[in-house]
Design an enzyme around this catalytic site. Structure first.
Site, short mmCIF file in Angstrom:
data_model
loop_
_atom_site.label_atom_id
_atom_site.label_comp_id
_atom_site.label_asym_id
_atom_site.label_seq_id
_atom_site.Cartn_x
_atom_site.Cartn_y
_atom_site.Cartn_z
N THR A 157 -18.30 10.12 32.84
CA THR A 157 -18.47 11.60 32.72
C THR A 157 -18.23 12.31 34.02
O THR A 157 -17.00 12.59 34.20
CB THR A 157 -20.03 11.79 32.59
OG1 THR A 157 -20.86 11.03 33.60
CG2 THR A 157 -20.23 11.26 31.07
N LYS A 183 -19.91 2.83 34.07
CA LYS A 183 -19.79 4.29 34.54
C LYS A 183 -21.14 4.88 35.27
O LYS A 183 -22.11 4.23 35.03
CB LYS A 183 -19.49 5.48 33.23
CG LYS A 183 -20.40 5.25 32.35
CD LYS A 183 -21.61 6.37 32.54
CE LYS A 183 -21.12 7.72 32.83
NZ LYS A 183 -22.35 8.80 33.17
N THR A 194 -29.39 -0.11 35.64
CA THR A 194 -28.81 1.29 36.01
C THR A 194 -27.53 1.72 35.09
O THR A 194 -26.73 0.79 34.79
CB THR A 194 -28.69 1.30 37.38
OG1 THR A 194 -28.16 2.43 37.61
CG2 THR A 194 -27.66 0.19 37.81
N GLU A 281 -21.76 10.52 43.65
CA GLU A 281 -21.38 12.12 43.70
C GLU A 281 -21.36 12.78 45.27
O GLU A 281 -22.21 12.81 46.10
CB GLU A 281 -22.39 12.89 42.96
CG GLU A 281 -22.16 12.60 41.42
CD GLU A 281 -23.37 13.31 40.49
OE1 GLU A 281 -23.02 13.35 39.44
OE2 GLU A 281 -24.25 13.95 40.96
N ASN A 404 -23.64 19.34 41.63
CA ASN A 404 -24.88 19.31 41.06
C ASN A 404 -25.61 20.77 41.12
O ASN A 404 -26.53 20.91 40.27
CB ASN A 404 -26.00 18.29 41.62
CG ASN A 404 -25.42 17.06 41.24
OD1 ASN A 404 -25.46 16.59 40.08
ND2 ASN A 404 -25.52 15.93 42.17
N SER A 409 -26.34 23.10 32.43
CA SER A 409 -26.77 22.28 31.44
C SER A 409 -26.71 22.93 29.96
O SER A 409 -26.43 24.20 30.06
CB SER A 409 -28.24 22.04 31.56
OG SER A 409 -29.20 23.30 31.61
#
EC number: 2.3.1.35
Lengths: 409, 409
Positions: A157, A183, A194, A281, A404, A409
Site C-alpha cells: 500500500t 508489507k 505485525t 514512513e 500522514n 480517508s
C-alpha cells in the site's frame, strides 16, 4: 505505493527460489483507481500446514477474526490478499465480502472454507466491494503463475519497495527452503503480530509445533520493531509449510533439525521485520537499540521500545544529533527499574554518558560521523542486571508528517 | 523562546492580581547566550505551606529529588527557577550547583534549606554553572519586584508565549485568590506531574491537605494532557499557600469552603494544562477527546490517551481529515475492554461511525468545517459501561519535526 523509494531500501535485489507446493498469482480487483495488480492469490498443495499470529487490537478486522478461527484446524489450501482496502470496521457488509471470497476460493480449490486465509490492507471503514473482489479473484484463478516479486509488489500500500526474504535449513540431511513476503510501513508498533507477512516453506511441520515456533520467532522480530507506535487493526503473519521435500516432518524441538528450522524461521522473520523498518514512513535512518544490564529481558525490551517510540529521540536522530539526554528521558519514562547513576549510553560504539553524567572528554567526531550515516546504533547499559533485548526503529521526519497529514480517508 | 507565537495562544491577555505574601523577582544568569532574564526568584512569607507533584521518571533531575525531599516538611520561603539548563543527569556537579543555590537563598531569607525549592529546565546533561547561578541569584535578591507576566516569561524555554492563570474561591465568607504560572511545550506526557508549574494562593491551607487536593486536581488536568507522549526528567508542579487573608485555614474536605478551594485549584490546574497544550510544539489544533461508556474512568482515560498519543490520529487532524479509522485503530491498541460493534465516534458533535461501521449517510460538510477550525472535539462512546474521561492534546505537524530535529543538544 510511492514514487520515491525509501533511502534505506536494500541496494541488492534478491531472487527467491521456487517453493514446491506454492503457486502465486496476481490480478486487478481495482480496489482503488490505480494502474496495478492489487489482489494476490496463493495456491497451496494439499497437506500444507499453517500457523499464524494476529493483531492484538481490540478492534480487529473481519479478516483477522476469520484467520484466527481458520487457524484452529492448522490446514491451508489458499491465501487471498486484498490491497487498497482494509475492510476493517465495516460490520456485516465487510463480512459478506469475506464470505464471498471464501466461497469462491474453496469452490475453486475444492476444499473447506477453513483452509482459505484472507487478508485486506488499506483504508479502514470502507466495506470491501464484493463485485471487485469476485472479478479480481476469478481473474487470478485464470492468471499465469507470477514471480515472488510480483506477489510482494501486489500486497503493497504505502510501501515504497516490495519486501521479500529467503533462507534455508537442513532438516534430517535434507535442505528445506523458506520464502517470505511482507508489507507495511506505517501503523507499525510492537506487542502484536505485525503488518501483513507471509512465509512459505517446503518443510513438513506439524501445525501446532509451527505455531509454537512462529510465536517464539515473532517475539524477537516483529514484536521488537516500531515505526510510529501505532498498532494496526489488520496485522497478520502467516506461515505455510507444504511438506514437499524429502526432509522428515517436524513435530517438536526434540526432532533432529527442528532447531535449525526454528533458527531459519527466526532469521526470515527478522529479515522481514527489518525490511518493514527500512520502509518506515518517511524514514531516513535505520536505528538499532541494544539494551543490556536491565533487570530482565522483558524489562530491557520495554526500555528499548520506550526509546524507539520516543518522538524526541526519533527527531533527534533525524537531525543527526547525539542527544543522549533525550535517551535518558525515554529510559526514565519507561517505568522500568533503573538507577540513573549506573546508566551508560553509547552511539556507534562511543560511550557518551556513564555513571549519571556525560563522559567529560568523549570524542565527538566519530559520534557525529556515525550519526550522519543511515545505520544508527544506540547501546544502553542499565548496569543493574543481566536482562537484554534489541529493538529496531527508524527516525521521525517531515516525510512521516507529509505522508500522514496529506493522506485522506 | 520562539519568535513565532503559537496560533493557539489565548487572544486576550489577562492581568493577575497581587497575592499577599508572594514577591517575584527576575534576573539574568545568562545560562545561555541570550538577551533575556532566565532566573526567577520568588520570596514567600513566613508560614507559607507547600505541596507538590513531581515527575515519575526513573531518571529524575537533582532538582526533582531535592523538591521531593523538601516537600516532607510542607513549609516554603523561597523558589528559584533556572531556565535554559535542566541540570538533569549531571551527577555530583549538578548537585553542587543546587546546594549553592540552597545555601545562598536560605541565608538571604534566614530560613532552613528545606524551605527553598529549586527547578531547572532546558538542555539535559550539562551541569548548571555554579558561578552563573550565584551571579544571577544575587542580582535577583537586589532586583525590584516584577510582574507575574515577567515571571511567567522568565521560566520559558521553547514556549512561544508566557502562560498564566488566576482564579478565586470563597472560604469562610472571605475571598482567596490563586495565581499560577507554567512553562512547557514539548516532552509533555501523561502519568506524571508535568512540566514546571507554580501556583500561589493567599489562602491558609494545611500542607498535608494541600498535597491531597493537588494530587486530586493533577489527576484530571496535567495528567490528562499530552503533546508528544514523552515524559520529562524535570516535571514539577508546586503550590504555595501564604495564609495572608482573613479566611479560615483549611485542613480537610470537611472544612467550610474546602470544596470551593479544591474546585478553584482544579480550575487553575486545568487552565495551566490547557495553556501547555495550546503551546504544544508545532501545534495548530487544540484537540479535546471525550470518552464515555467505557468500563471504568481509568479505562476511559487510557483509551483517551491512546488516541491523543497516536501519531496517525494527530497527523490526520493536522491534515484536517476526519479519519475515524485511525481513531478505531488507537482505541483497539489501547488494550482496554472494547466491543468494536458497540463503538460510536463523533467529530464536532456529528456521529460518523456507530455499531461497528460508518454512519452511511452522515453529513460530511459540518464535519469538514469543524476540522478546519482550531478547536477540535472528538467524542467516543464505548457503549459498554459508565466510565468517562476527557483528555487534551494537539496535532502533530511539520512544526514539531522542525523544532525537534533542528534543536541541538
Amino acid at each position: 505505493m510511492s514514487d520515491n523509494i525509501s533511502p534505506l531500501a536494500p541496494t541488492q535485489s534478491i531472487e527467491l527460489p521456487d517453493i514446491k507446493g506454492v503457486t502465486c498469482r496476481v490480478a486487478r480487483a481495482q480496489y482503488k483507481d490505480w494502474d496495478r495488480c492489487d489482489l494476490t492469490f496463493v495456491e497451496l498443495i494439499e497437506g500444507t500446514t499453517v500457523a499464524g499470529v494476529l493483531t492484538q487490537s481490540k478492534c480487529p478486522s473481519t479478516e483477522v477474526e476469520w484467520c484466527r478461527e481458520a487457524l484452529s484446524d492448522g490446514k491451508a489450501r489458499g491465501l487471498v490478499v486484498n490491497a487498497g482496502n482494509a475492510n476493517a470496521f465495516t460490520g456485516a457488509r465487510g463480512m459478506e465480502a469475506v464470505e464471498r471470497i471464501l466461497d469462491l476460493a474453496s469452490q475453486h480449490l475444492d476444499c473447506s472454507k477453513k483452509e482459505i486465509f484472507v487478508s485486506s490492507t488499506g483504508v479502514i471503514g470502507v466495506p470491501l466491494p464484493k463485485d471487485k473482489s469476485e472479478t479480481g479473484l476469478k481473474a487470478a484463478f485464470n492468471a499465469e503463475p507470477c514471480s515472488w516479486k510480483e506477489a510482494a509488489a501486489t500486497i503493497m500500500t504505502t510501501d515504497t519497495f516490495p519486501k521479500m526474504a529467503t533462507t534455508s535449513a537442513i532438516v534430517g540431511g535434507k535442505k528445506v527452503t523458506l520464502n517470505a513476503i511482507v508489507k507495511g510501513s506505517g501503523m507499525i508498533a510492537p506487542d502484536m503480530a505485525t503488518m501483513l507477512g507471509y512465509i512459505f516453506t517446503d518443510a513438513a511441520v506439524d501445525a501446532v509445533f509451527l505455531q509454537k515456533m512462529l510465536i517464539d520467532a515473532t517475539a524477537k522480530s516483529f514484536n521488537c520493531i516500531t515505526v510510529d507506535s501505532d498498532t494496526s487493526t489488520s496485522d497478520t503473519v502467516l506461515v505455510f509449510a507444504t511438506g514437499q521435500t524429502e526432509a522428515p516432518a517436524l513435530t517438536s524441538y526434540n526432532d533432529a533439525g527442528a532447531d535449525a528450522f526454528a533458527a531459519a524461521l527466526q532469521d526470515i522473520c527478522m529479515q522481514l521485520a527489518h525490511l518493514v523498518v527500512r520502509d518506515g514512513e518517511g524514514a531516513t535512518k535505520f536505528i538499532e537499540i541494544q539494551v543490556v544490564g536491565a533487570e530482565s529481558d522483558d524489562s530491557a525490551k520495554r526500555i528499548g521500545l520506550s526509546i524507539a517510540n520516543s518522538p524526541l529521540v526519533k527527531t533527534a536522530i533525524a537531525g543527526e544529533d547525539a542527544n543522549w539526554g533525550r535517551v535518558v528521558m525515554a529510559i526514565g519514562k519507561a517505568g522500568e527499574p533503573a538507577d540513573r547513576d549506573k546508566l551508560a549510553i553509547s552511539f556507534g560504539g562511543v560511550t557518551v554518558a556513564r555513571d549519571g553524567l556525560v563522559v567529560p572528554d568523549y570524542d565527538e567526531k566519530p559520534v557525529a560521523n556515525h550519526l550522519q550515516g543511515a545505520e544508527i546504533d544506540i547501546s544502553i547499559d542499565m548496569g543493574i542486571g543481566k536482562g537484554r533485548a534489541t529493538v529496531w526503529t527508524c527516525d521521525l521526519t517531515h516525510g512521516y508528517i507529509s505522508i500522514n497529514a496529506d493522506y485522506r480517508s
